[in-house]
Design an enzyme around this catalytic site. Structure first.
Site, mmCIF file in Angstrom:
data_model
loop_
_atom_site.group_PDB
_atom_site.id
_atom_site.type_symbol
_atom_site.label_atom_id
_atom_site.label_comp_id
_atom_site.label_asym_id
_atom_site.label_seq_id
_atom_site.Cartn_x
_atom_site.Cartn_y
_atom_site.Cartn_z
ATOM 1 N N PRO A 86 37.006 1.436 39.394
ATOM 2 C CA PRO A 86 36.443 0.863 40.626
ATOM 3 C C PRO A 86 35.882 -0.545 40.466
ATOM 4 O O PRO A 86 35.203 -0.857 39.479
ATOM 5 C CB PRO A 86 35.351 1.869 40.996
ATOM 6 C CG PRO A 86 35.864 3.169 40.465
ATOM 7 C CD PRO A 86 36.549 2.818 39.170
ATOM 8 N N CYS A 87 36.148 -1.365 41.469
ATOM 9 C CA CYS A 87 35.760 -2.776 41.451
ATOM 10 C C CYS A 87 34.371 -3.087 42.004
ATOM 11 O O CYS A 87 33.761 -4.077 41.589
ATOM 12 C CB CYS A 87 36.782 -3.600 42.236
ATOM 13 S SG CYS A 87 38.464 -3.476 41.603
#
Length: 426
Positions: A86-87
């Site tokens: 996840p960013c």
């Protein structure tokens, strides 16, 4: 050539999956938390690997939940562990909470590599992870890979340099065994000659006779980074205000996604993109890159917008495959070991409390006292840093990494136990 094997975590809708397939990798498993994206993966992996049981190729749920899949089933036999963890923990569009964000899985993925022992690891994330804010975080990741027997390196890659008409910088980590790392080279840049206009002209011109003028006089640059958003934020539009201004400069209305191409006689019309157009700008363009998306409009857009462009994933995958093969790689070399945060390293290696003056001496006065204290302030976001008075000065000692690495008592478990919060995690 026999296929190489890959296990992919946080696989999304398959941008990386397709790129790696075209680079010569076959999936043993893809793990994805979003059911609609997982359905997209099943649809397409079933086509790419027709002899395999498609249901067993995709696991749906939190990748860190042992009930979803068992990493021990893939120990010592996988060529590549890959993923787009996840960013939001690192994105400049968010709060950059790093290790304090329940969505952060980067450090966990490193520990997963230690358990699975793949021949190589490939993880991608947003440009924000390359900033000075996360220097200590990156150093901890590099150092941990070294302890696990890998040589790891990061590189900032832009999609426009690998055939995609979009800026889209991605911070990519590749970790390899020393013998393979000696042959690894980042893929050669081959900047695209395509623009937004030339890429989309045939779609725009179906019912708009002025599409040629739009393509060659207005949409003459590459696209800004397409923003997919998360379950907490973002919908089917082209991003925040700054991004919408960049789209407007290209003659595109970024306020939403259209259901159909423009149907107008207005020469000054500012069209919205359709989902098919966004797919093209993300790298799903041409027979090799055929892909079928499931789900309704917003989900479809989010799957496309959050993807790692397939041509970029392919380029990195091919570079890893070349490093595996002494016959096709260039001469061996000594990989450059980059230092991301020497203050973190000094504190980590210290056997006692460290004052600013002692850190300065340890580093050979390469940093001023103010710079050292600024680094320590940043480290406190992601690490426990203990303070104590020593001889009229403040001294520090590095404590635990706050990032989730699988700890049973980590706060991340509370987020997943809360049904309302869990629904927003992406």
């Amino acid at each position: 050539m026999s296929k190489l094997s890959v296990v992919e975590i946080c696989a999304g809708a398959g941008g990386q999956s397709l790129g790696l397939h075209l680079a010569g990798f076959e999936h043993r498993l893809a793990v994805e938390i979003d059911p609609t994206a997982a359905a997209t993966l099943r649809t397409n992996l079933g086509r790419l690997q027709p002899g395999d049981d498609v249901e067993s190729l995709v696991a749906v749920g939190d990748v860190a939940d042992p009930r979803v899949w068992n990493p021990s089933e893939f120990q010592a036999g996988i060529d590549l562990l890959a993923g787009g963890v996840p960013c939001p923990p690192f994105s400049v569009a968010g709060k950059q909470l790093g290790a304090n964000d329940e969505r952060d899985l980067f450090a966990w993925a490193v520990e997963l590599a230690g358990r699975m022992q793949p021949r190589a690891v490939m993880l991608e994330n947003v440009r924000g992870l390359s900033s000075t804010r996360f220097g200590g975080y990156r150093q901890a990741v590099i150092d941990r890979f070294e302890e696990l027997g890998y040589v790891a390196d990061w590189e900032l890659l832009e999609a426009k340099d690998y055939g995609v008409p979009q800026l889209r910088p991605r911070f990519v980590l590749v970790a390899l065994r020393p013998e393979d790392a000696a042959r690894f080279e980042w893929p050669e840049k081959k900047p695209t000659s395509e623009t937004v206009g030339t890429t989309l002209l045939d779609l725009m011109s179906k019912n708009w006779k002025h599409a040629d003028t739009w393509a060659y006089e207005r949409a003459t640059g590459i696209a800004p980074t397409i923003v997919g958003g998360s379950k907490k934020h973002g919908g089917a539009d082209l991003g925040p205000t700054r991004a919408k201004r960049a789209w407007a400069a290209l003659g595109v209305d970024g306020m939403g996604i259209a259901n159909e191409p423009p149907n107008t006689t207005d020469p000054n019309h500012m069209p919205r993109l359709t989902l098919e157009m966004v797919e093209r700008l993300q790298g799903w363009h041409g027979p090799e890159y055929e892909w079928t998306f499931t789900g309704r409009k917003t989900s479809h857009y989010r799957q496309v917008g959050n993807a790692f462009p397939p041509p970029v994933a392919r380029a990195v995958g091919e570079a890893i495959a070349r490093a595996f093969d002494p016959a096709t790689s260039s001469a061996e070399r000594s990989p450059e070991r980059k230092m991301h945060d020497e203050v973190y390293r000094a504190l980590r290696d210290a056997d006692d409390w460290m004052t600013t003056a002692r850190i300065e001496r340890t580093l050979g006065s390469r940093l001023t006292a103010d710079e050292i204290e600024a680094r320590i302030s940043r480290l406190k976001h992601d690490f426990e840093v203990h303070e104590a008075p020593r001889g009229g000065s403040t001294a520090w000692k590095l404590g635990d990494f706050k990032a989730f690495r699988g700890q049973e008592d980590h706060d991340r478990h509370l987020a997943f136990a809360d049904h309302g919060r869990r629904r927003q995690i992406s």
